[in-house]
Design a protein around this motif. Structure first.
Motif, PDB file in Angstrom:
ATOM      1  N   LEU A 147       0.805  -1.222   0.000  1.00  0.00           N
ATOM      2  CA  LEU A 147       0.000   0.000   0.000  1.00  0.00           C
ATOM      3  C   LEU A 147       0.842   1.277   0.000  1.00  0.00           C
ATOM      4  O   LEU A 147       0.394   2.310  -0.472  1.00  0.00           O
ATOM      5  CB  LEU A 147      -0.960   0.005   1.184  1.00  0.00           C
ATOM      6  N   SER A 148       2.066   1.220   0.504  1.00  0.00           N
ATOM      7  CA  SER A 148       2.905   2.421   0.511  1.00  0.00           C
ATOM      8  C   SER A 148       3.393   2.769  -0.892  1.00  0.00           C
ATOM      9  O   SER A 148       3.884   3.872  -1.119  1.00  0.00           O
ATOM     10  CB  SER A 148       4.099   2.248   1.449  1.00  0.00           C
ATOM     11  N   GLN A 149       3.237   1.855  -1.841  1.00  0.00           N
ATOM     12  CA  GLN A 149       3.666   2.096  -3.217  1.00  0.00           C
ATOM     13  C   GLN A 149       2.525   2.568  -4.115  1.00  0.00           C
ATOM     14  O   GLN A 149       2.722   2.768  -5.311  1.00  0.00           O
ATOM     15  CB  GLN A 149       4.293   0.822  -3.801  1.00  0.00           C
ATOM     16  N   GLN A 150       1.326   2.764  -3.532  1.00  0.00           N
ATOM     17  CA  GLN A 150       0.228   3.275  -4.348  1.00  0.00           C
ATOM     18  C   GLN A 150       0.538   4.702  -4.786  1.00  0.00           C
ATOM     19  O   GLN A 150       1.185   5.460  -4.079  1.00  0.00           O
ATOM     20  CB  GLN A 150      -1.103   3.199  -3.611  1.00  0.00           C
ATOM     21  N   VAL A 151       0.123   5.042  -5.975  1.00  0.00           N
ATOM     22  CA  VAL A 151       0.396   6.364  -6.536  1.00  0.00           C
ATOM     23  C   VAL A 151      -0.704   7.313  -6.079  1.00  0.00           C
ATOM     24  O   VAL A 151      -1.890   7.017  -6.187  1.00  0.00           O
ATOM     25  CB  VAL A 151       0.468   6.304  -8.070  1.00  0.00           C
ATOM     26  N   LEU A 191       2.834   6.975  -2.268  1.00  0.00           N
ATOM     27  CA  LEU A 191       2.386   7.424  -0.956  1.00  0.00           C
ATOM     28  C   LEU A 191       3.567   7.585  -0.015  1.00  0.00           C
ATOM     29  O   LEU A 191       3.661   8.578   0.713  1.00  0.00           O
ATOM     30  CB  LEU A 191       1.368   6.433  -0.374  1.00  0.00           C
ATOM     31  N   ARG A 192       4.488   6.637  -0.031  1.00  0.00           N
ATOM     32  CA  ARG A 192       5.679   6.709   0.833  1.00  0.00           C
ATOM     33  C   ARG A 192       6.456   8.003   0.588  1.00  0.00           C
ATOM     34  O   ARG A 192       6.832   8.700   1.516  1.00  0.00           O
ATOM     35  CB  ARG A 192       6.575   5.490   0.610  1.00  0.00           C
ATOM     36  N   ASP A 193       6.684   8.339  -0.662  1.00  0.00           N
ATOM     37  CA  ASP A 193       7.434   9.556  -0.994  1.00  0.00           C
ATOM     38  C   ASP A 193       6.659  10.807  -0.596  1.00  0.00           C
ATOM     39  O   ASP A 193       7.249  11.777  -0.117  1.00  0.00           O
ATOM     40  CB  ASP A 193       7.766   9.596  -2.484  1.00  0.00           C
ATOM     41  N   ALA A 194       5.353  10.811  -0.789  1.00  0.00           N
ATOM     42  CA  ALA A 194       4.535  11.972  -0.421  1.00  0.00           C
ATOM     43  C   ALA A 194       4.560  12.192   1.088  1.00  0.00           C
ATOM     44  O   ALA A 194       4.671  13.328   1.558  1.00  0.00           O
ATOM     45  CB  ALA A 194       3.106  11.788  -0.915  1.00  0.00           C
ATOM     46  N   GLN A 238       6.955  11.270   3.199  1.00  0.00           N
ATOM     47  CA  GLN A 238       8.278  11.744   3.578  1.00  0.00           C
ATOM     48  C   GLN A 238       8.471  13.195   3.168  1.00  0.00           C
ATOM     49  O   GLN A 238       9.114  13.969   3.875  1.00  0.00           O
ATOM     50  CB  GLN A 238       9.366  10.859   2.957  1.00  0.00           C
ATOM     51  N   THR A 239       7.890  13.595   2.050  1.00  0.00           N
ATOM     52  CA  THR A 239       7.959  14.987   1.612  1.00  0.00           C
ATOM     53  C   THR A 239       7.287  15.901   2.620  1.00  0.00           C
ATOM     54  O   THR A 239       7.829  16.953   2.982  1.00  0.00           O
ATOM     55  CB  THR A 239       7.304  15.149   0.224  1.00  0.00           C
ATOM     56  N   LEU A 240       6.104  15.513   3.087  1.00  0.00           N
ATOM     57  CA  LEU A 240       5.397  16.325   4.072  1.00  0.00           C
ATOM     58  C   LEU A 240       6.172  16.451   5.375  1.00  0.00           C
ATOM     59  O   LEU A 240       6.194  17.511   5.992  1.00  0.00           O
ATOM     60  CB  LEU A 240       4.008  15.734   4.360  1.00  0.00           C
ATOM     61  N   ALA A 241       6.806  15.378   5.812  1.00  0.00           N
ATOM     62  CA  ALA A 241       7.524  15.385   7.093  1.00  0.00           C
ATOM     63  C   ALA A 241       8.855  16.108   6.991  1.00  0.00           C
ATOM     64  O   ALA A 241       9.273  16.777   7.929  1.00  0.00           O
ATOM     65  CB  ALA A 241       7.737  13.957   7.583  1.00  0.00           C
ATOM     66  N   GLY A 242       9.537  15.961   5.879  1.00  0.00           N
ATOM     67  CA  GLY A 242      10.845  16.589   5.719  1.00  0.00           C
ATOM     68  C   GLY A 242      11.970  15.686   6.181  1.00  0.00           C
ATOM     69  O   GLY A 242      11.745  14.631   6.784  1.00  0.00           O
ATOM     70  N   VAL A 292       0.899   4.752   9.961  1.00  0.00           N
ATOM     71  CA  VAL A 292       2.029   5.568   9.529  1.00  0.00           C
ATOM     72  C   VAL A 292       2.553   6.284  10.761  1.00  0.00           C
ATOM     73  O   VAL A 292       1.795   6.939  11.475  1.00  0.00           O
ATOM     74  CB  VAL A 292       1.574   6.598   8.477  1.00  0.00           C
ATOM     75  N   CYS A 293       3.851   6.145  11.020  1.00  0.00           N
ATOM     76  CA  CYS A 293       4.464   6.775  12.181  1.00  0.00           C
ATOM     77  C   CYS A 293       5.705   7.549  11.740  1.00  0.00           C
ATOM     78  O   CYS A 293       6.316   7.230  10.726  1.00  0.00           O
ATOM     79  CB  CYS A 293       4.862   5.726  13.220  1.00  0.00           C
ATOM     80  N   PHE A 294       6.051   8.539  12.531  1.00  0.00           N
ATOM     81  CA  PHE A 294       7.260   9.316  12.286  1.00  0.00           C
ATOM     82  C   PHE A 294       8.079   9.371  13.569  1.00  0.00           C
ATOM     83  O   PHE A 294       7.527   9.375  14.663  1.00  0.00           O
ATOM     84  CB  PHE A 294       6.923  10.751  11.851  1.00  0.00           C
TER      85      PHE A 294
END
Length: 131
Positions: free
Chosen positions: A32-36, A90-93, A95-99, A113-115
């Motif tokens: 699911l983390s690879q969904q576009v 989704l994974r890249d998006a 990570q983009t939001l978190a920085g 999803v955790c940070f």
């Protein structure tokens, strides 16, 4: 006849006259983390990173985990550059939001999803008065 090779047959179904479609799940369906995703954030004057992450996660199958540490991240203002994300995974998006100061982790069993602060990320300390 070719010998010594392994043939991998992929089942297909015919759609229309000229289209053959492989009968296998998309990568984003298996992981699911690879969904576009291609997301436009709603226009709000006071949107935060937490609001952006929650909006991004809608209908992805994931929920957001909360902790005292992540409250600082989720409370940050959402940059204008992040009002439109995608198309990307989704994974890249996320990570983009978190920085870069935050490390993304996924709990696949709980679909959360955790940070956490990235190793080496230095927390900024604001002093109220100069020494």
């Amino acid at each position: 006849m070719v010998t010594g090779t392994t043939e991998h047959l992929v089942p297909v179904v015919r759609y229309g006259r000229y289209t053959l479609v492989e009968l296998r799940p998309e990568p984003g369906q298996l992981d699911l983390s690879q969904q576009v995703v291609d997301v436009k954030m709603p226009a709000q004057l006071s949107a935060t990173v937490g609001d952006g992450v929650e909006h991004l996660l809608q209908r992805t199958g994931y929920s957001l985990c909360h902790s005292d540490e992540t409250a600082a991240l989720y409370g940050l203002p959402l940059p204008a550059a992040h009002l439109r994300l995608g198309p990307q995974t989704l994974r890249d998006a996320l990570q983009t939001l978190a920085g870069p100061a935050w490390q993304l982790s996924l709990d696949e069993a709980a679909r959360q999803v955790c940070f956490a602060r990235a190793p080496g990320a230095i927390a900024s300390v604001h002093a109220g008065a100069a020494p």
